[in-house]
Motif scaffolding. Structure first.
Motif, PDB file in Angstrom:
ATOM      1  N   ASN A  70       0.826  -1.217   0.000  1.00 50.82           N
ATOM      2  CA  ASN A  70       0.000   0.000   0.000  1.00 50.82           C
ATOM      3  C   ASN A  70       0.856   1.260   0.000  1.00 50.82           C
ATOM      4  O   ASN A  70       0.559   2.220  -0.708  1.00 50.82           O
ATOM      5  CB  ASN A  70      -0.962  -0.004   1.187  1.00 50.82           C
ATOM      6  CG  ASN A  70      -2.064  -1.021   1.029  1.00 50.82           C
ATOM      7  OD1 ASN A  70      -2.496  -1.324  -0.080  1.00 50.82           O
ATOM      8  ND2 ASN A  70      -2.520  -1.567   2.144  1.00 50.82           N
ATOM      9  N   GLU A  71       1.900   1.279   0.809  1.00 50.87           N
ATOM     10  CA  GLU A  71       2.781   2.456   0.874  1.00 50.87           C
ATOM     11  C   GLU A  71       3.534   2.660  -0.429  1.00 50.87           C
ATOM     12  O   GLU A  71       3.695   3.793  -0.895  1.00 50.87           O
ATOM     13  CB  GLU A  71       3.771   2.345   2.043  1.00 50.87           C
ATOM     14  CG  GLU A  71       3.150   2.585   3.392  1.00 50.87           C
ATOM     15  CD  GLU A  71       2.489   3.956   3.509  1.00 50.87           C
ATOM     16  OE1 GLU A  71       3.159   4.987   3.310  1.00 50.87           O
ATOM     17  OE2 GLU A  71       1.274   3.987   3.799  1.00 50.87           O
ATOM     18  N   LYS A 123       1.211   4.200  -2.823  1.00 53.82           N
ATOM     19  CA  LYS A 123       1.017   5.625  -2.497  1.00 53.82           C
ATOM     20  C   LYS A 123       2.190   6.464  -2.999  1.00 53.82           C
ATOM     21  O   LYS A 123       1.998   7.567  -3.526  1.00 53.82           O
ATOM     22  CB  LYS A 123       0.866   5.810  -0.984  1.00 53.82           C
ATOM     23  CG  LYS A 123      -0.459   5.367  -0.436  1.00 53.82           C
ATOM     24  CD  LYS A 123      -0.477   5.578   1.074  1.00 53.82           C
ATOM     25  CE  LYS A 123      -1.667   4.936   1.733  1.00 53.82           C
ATOM     26  NZ  LYS A 123      -1.605   5.036   3.204  1.00 53.82           N
TER      27      LYS A 123
END
Length: 94
Positions: free
Chosen positions: A75-76, A79
């Motif tokens: 997820n990071e 992002k």
């Protein structure tokens, strides 16, 4: 407290200012994911399963120490990728 573990990320790009955006990604990885322990030299690779005239990729491997889980890391990373893409489109400094 969770145990720190090692991850290795291969990052690359084939759009304009490749080195600039990879360096930005490295800074953001160090800031948001974990401490960068080591990194490879930049290296080029041909575009694979893409149009014949696709530009080459510039790549680098980074070794990171982190507490985070694989799901959180994915997820990071997404992002970070989206942030860089958004800033490139707007031509804004990160």
């Amino acid at each position: 407290m969770s145990k720190k573990h090692n991850i290795f990320l291969l990052i690359g790009g084939n759009q304009e200012n490749r080195k600039k955006y990879l360096n930005i990604a490295i800074i953001l990885i160090n800031k948001k994911i974990g401490k960068i322990i080591n990194k490879s030299s930049f290296f080029k690779s041909e575009a694979w399963k893409m149009k014949k005239d696709s530009p080459y990729f510039l790549n680098i491997i980074v070794h990171v120490k982190t507490f985070y889980s694989p799901i959180f890391l994915m997820n990071e990373i997404k992002k970070i990728e989206n942030l860089i893409i958004e800033k490139k489109k707007k031509n804004v400094k990160i």
